[in-house]
Motif scaffolding. Structure first.
Motif, PDB file in Angstrom:
ATOM      1  N   ALA A 104      -1.490  27.359  83.174  1.00  0.00           N
ATOM      2  CA  ALA A 104      -1.978  28.417  82.293  1.00  0.00           C
ATOM      3  C   ALA A 104      -1.138  29.681  82.453  1.00  0.00           C
ATOM      4  O   ALA A 104      -0.795  30.350  81.461  1.00  0.00           O
ATOM      5  N   ALA A 105      -0.808  30.011  83.694  1.00  0.00           N
ATOM      6  CA  ALA A 105      -0.002  31.203  83.947  1.00  0.00           C
ATOM      7  C   ALA A 105       1.397  31.069  83.349  1.00  0.00           C
ATOM      8  O   ALA A 105       1.972  32.043  82.849  1.00  0.00           O
ATOM      9  N   LEU A 106       1.945  29.848  83.376  1.00  0.00           N
ATOM     10  CA  LEU A 106       3.278  29.628  82.816  1.00  0.00           C
ATOM     11  C   LEU A 106       3.288  29.935  81.323  1.00  0.00           C
ATOM     12  O   LEU A 106       4.185  30.613  80.813  1.00  0.00           O
ATOM     13  N   GLY A 107       2.259  29.433  80.622  1.00  0.00           N
ATOM     14  CA  GLY A 107       2.160  29.750  79.201  1.00  0.00           C
ATOM     15  C   GLY A 107       2.029  31.240  78.968  1.00  0.00           C
ATOM     16  O   GLY A 107       2.580  31.789  78.003  1.00  0.00           O
ATOM     17  N   CYS A 108       1.301  31.914  79.858  1.00  0.00           N
ATOM     18  CA  CYS A 108       1.100  33.356  79.725  1.00  0.00           C
ATOM     19  C   CYS A 108       2.380  34.139  80.008  1.00  0.00           C
ATOM     20  O   CYS A 108       2.633  35.167  79.386  1.00  0.00           O
ATOM     21  N   VAL A 109       3.176  33.670  80.975  1.00  0.00           N
ATOM     22  CA  VAL A 109       4.422  34.376  81.310  1.00  0.00           C
ATOM     23  C   VAL A 109       5.340  34.421  80.094  1.00  0.00           C
ATOM     24  O   VAL A 109       5.889  35.477  79.748  1.00  0.00           O
ATOM     25  N   PHE A 110       5.505  33.278  79.438  1.00  0.00           N
ATOM     26  CA  PHE A 110       6.371  33.230  78.247  1.00  0.00           C
ATOM     27  C   PHE A 110       5.824  34.151  77.147  1.00  0.00           C
ATOM     28  O   PHE A 110       6.574  34.909  76.527  1.00  0.00           O
ATOM     29  N   ALA A 111       4.512  34.074  76.926  1.00  0.00           N
ATOM     30  CA  ALA A 111       3.915  34.930  75.896  1.00  0.00           C
ATOM     31  C   ALA A 111       3.986  36.400  76.296  1.00  0.00           C
ATOM     32  O   ALA A 111       4.196  37.278  75.453  1.00  0.00           O
ATOM     33  N   PRO A 154      10.472  29.529  72.461  1.00  0.00           N
ATOM     34  CA  PRO A 154      10.105  28.119  72.207  1.00  0.00           C
ATOM     35  C   PRO A 154       9.297  27.510  73.352  1.00  0.00           C
ATOM     36  O   PRO A 154       8.378  26.708  73.108  1.00  0.00           O
ATOM     37  N   ALA A 155       9.630  27.889  74.595  1.00  0.00           N
ATOM     38  CA  ALA A 155       8.870  27.369  75.738  1.00  0.00           C
ATOM     39  C   ALA A 155       7.428  27.858  75.687  1.00  0.00           C
ATOM     40  O   ALA A 155       6.489  27.111  75.999  1.00  0.00           O
TER      41      ALA A 155
END
Length: 643
Positions: free
Chosen positions: A71-78, A579-580
């Motif tokens: 979840a944090a990975l998705g948040c970092v990119f966003a 994209p990530a």
């Protein structure tokens, strides 16, 4: 006829910057510390104090730490994409404003409508959960007799006989008043609450690390994993007994007798047998699946079956007729299979869960008892906890130095909270087996259980402190999410997509959108009081993930549309990061149930009705387009020119 050009007409980005010179702006009083506190105040709360326990017990097990990382990975990119756009256009509106500048009006409305799920409904979810920790405080300080009855702490749809969630309404009224008074007072209140709960979180980590049993991470057999149906065995058996009594009372003119103390004790014994039988059946099935997948040897599987058989034999000796529970066990097994399929969410609706099952089995270990689907569903659920960092961007207009402070606050709050989340998740799953975790008030309950087990007064006082800190944490989450929602409505009202007399009115003294805040507070009170929260949480998550995907898309598009626009903060390697971000966040969306997707589509359809009934007809850009057509001698196709 439709003015198709209006639907895709974009708001000029320079116009957003020019708007900052308008006198009717929000007060710039927030520095980097206050902005970071807003983010941390929103992030730390629901995730640690509410979501972690339930997601660990029912979805991911000890691997909840991996779920938080995903979840944090998705948040970092966003977050990197949010930071670039927030620094470029430091005005209220967040993803709504970004979509308006890059994709056009119709997409802006979709995102603005979607953000109601992220902020207002998230606030309602947290308000409803607030009652659970209030009861935990009352339980640990004054005793169970002082706890608020369940009928006053639950919604009537999931708890038969319940009135409504009274504490949720009470705390929302307080939060509404605070937010109407002003942003400075709101920020000060939030900063104080944030410091308190940060202390509590650090206290939990420090003390909890001394009580971790590492065997709870890796030595609990994954056959112990439980579905929601299995967790409710006691309630299922009690309900059947109540139904029998009601049937016996039919025609007598007398109400059905309540369950006696002896009958309640027998319910516990019967439930123990049912759980033991389910565990034995699961152990036998596990041998077939896990040995085939290569994650379990024959010897290990036989040992699991032997242990389950021993427990089953002991439980069987306590019940009179085990066969009477065959139908109940069949019902629970059916529900368990459905629950397992649901863990694959929309992906499972597209691809048969039977075809995906080997993938789950290949990833299944004692640390990952629910397999890859459990990890991803856990990530999609605890994602609720990360909505705080993007709320910072909704306050760009109130930042003293937004080009510098917004990116710092977004990234700092996300990094701080991710580290704390993973540590607390490790503590919770290390203190007790994941299937025994209290799903309503996980942290406070874990310390209370340890206090009862050891007789330690220190742990008893600790559970009080933790429960009180949780109340503070949840309160600050409500402050920030509610505050953010009012700013989204304000931005939409300025574009005349919403009635400005209601959503755009600024109080002359407090400089806050007071009418919008009061109206939104009333709606949130109703939602928190009467709405089933479990399904609403999933709606919040899919709405938030959708918004994050759009932000990644818009920032990427803007790099092509307007590459020369000054960017005080540039997202690094944007052609990889954006994209990530889209890929990771869409992946989490895919693990949410089909029913949640259907509700999202229905919610968006309702939004379209509102847009074409009001926003489309009153939009500033729509009026500009009509006048442009008139100057060119083209007759408008949608009625007379707006005045």
């Amino acid at each position: 006829m439709m003015r198709w050009g209006q639907l895709f007409k974009r708001k000029d980005l320079q116009h957003l910057v020019d708007e900052l010179a308008n006198e009717n702006r929000l007060r710039r009083v927030l520095g980097p510390f206050s902005l970071t506190a807003l983010g941390v105040g929103c992030i730390i709360g629901a995730g640690i104090f509410v979501m972690t326990g339930r997601a660990a017990a029912e979805d991911a097990g000890p691997a909840i730490t991996i779920s938080y990382t995903v979840a944090a990975l998705g948040c970092v990119f966003a977050a990197l994409c949010y930071a670039e756009f927030a620094a470029m256009a430091p005005v209220a509106g967040s993803a709504y404003t970004y979509a308006y500048a890059t994709l056009g009006e119709i997409f802006a409305w979709v995102i603005g409508w979607d953000l109601i799920l992220e902020y207002a409904m998230a606030c309602a979810c947290v308000a409803a959960a607030w009652a659970n920790y209030l009861n935990e405080v009352l339980r640990t300080t004054l005793g169970e007799a002082w706890m608020i009855p369940e009928r006053f702490c639950s919604d009537p749809f999931t708890t038969p006989g319940a009135w409504f969630n009274v504490p949720a309404v009470a705390i929302m009224l307080v939060v509404t008043i605070i937010l109407i008074v002003g942003i400075r007072e709101s920020a000060a209140t939030n900063a104080a609450l944030t410091l308190l709960k940060l202390f509590v979180v650090l206290f939990v980590i420090g003390l909890g690390l001394t009580m971790i049993n590492k065997d709870n991470w890796t030595e609990v057999p994954y056959g112990k994993r439980l579905t929601t149906a299995e967790l409710k065995v006691n309630a299922v058996i009690a309900d059947k007994l109540k139904a029998e009594k009601e049937k016996a009372a039919e025609g007598t003119g007398k109400p059905a007798a309540k369950l006696t103390k002896a009958e309640l004790e027998q319910v516990k014994v019967d439930a123990e047998y049912v759980r033991a039988k389910l565990a034995y059946d699961k152990a036998e099935q596990m041998k077939v699946d896990m040995v085939k997948a290569g994650t379990l040897t024959d010897e290990q599987a036989d040992a699991e079956i032997a242990a389950a058989k021993e427990t089953l034999d002991a439980a069987t000796a306590k019940v009179q007729d085990p066969s009477q529970f065959d139908a109940t066990i069949a019902e629970i097994n059916k529900a368990a299979l459905e629950a397992t399929a649901e863990k694959w969410g929309l992906l499972g609706a597209i691809i048969s869960p039977e075809r995906l099952k080997p993938l789950d089995d290949a990833f299944r270990t004692n640390y990952t008892p629910y397999g890859i689907s459990g990890i991803m569903l856990g990530a999609a659920i605890v994602f609720f906890a990360f909505i705080g960092f993007d709320s910072i961007s909704t306050h760009s207009e109130e930042a003293i130095n937004p080009q510098r402070d917004i990116p710092i606050a977004i990234l700092a709050s996300l990094v701080i909270c991710t580290i704390l989340y993973v540590l607390v998740a490790a503590v919770i799953t290390g203190m007790e087996p994941y299937f025994e975790i209290d799903t309503k008030a996980a942290i406070a309950a874990a310390f209370r259980k340890q206090a009862e087990l050891t007789g330690s007064k220190v742990l008893g006082y600790s559970s009080i402190l933790i429960a009180a800190g949780a109340l503070a944490g949840l309160t600050s989450v409500m402050l920030v999410t509610f505050l953010s929602q009012a700013r989204i409505f304000l931005a939409m009202a300025r574009d005349l997509l919403l009635p400005p007399a209601i959503f755009g009115a600024i109080h002359p003294r407090f400089k806050t959108p007071h009418i919008s805040t009061a109206l939104t507070g009333l709606v949130i009170c109703v939602a928190a009081a009467f709405t089933p929260i479990s399904d609403l949480e999933k709606m919040v998550n899919i709405g938030t993930l959708f918004a994050f995907v759009i932000v990644c898309v818009t920032v990427l598009i803007l790099r092509f549309q307007n590459p020369d626009m000054p960017r005080p903060f540039r997202c690094p390697v944007i052609y990889i990061v954006a994209p990530a971000g889209i890929l990771v966040n869409v992946s989490m969306m895919m693990f949410l149930p089909l029913s949640t997707w259907i509700r999202l589509v229905a919610w968006m359809a309702i939004g379209m009705v509102f847009y074409f009934a009001y926003g489309y007809r009153h939009s500033i850009l729509g009026k500009e387009l009509v006048h442009e057509l008139a100057k060119e001698g083209v007759s408008p196709t949608d009625g007379p020119l707006p005045s």
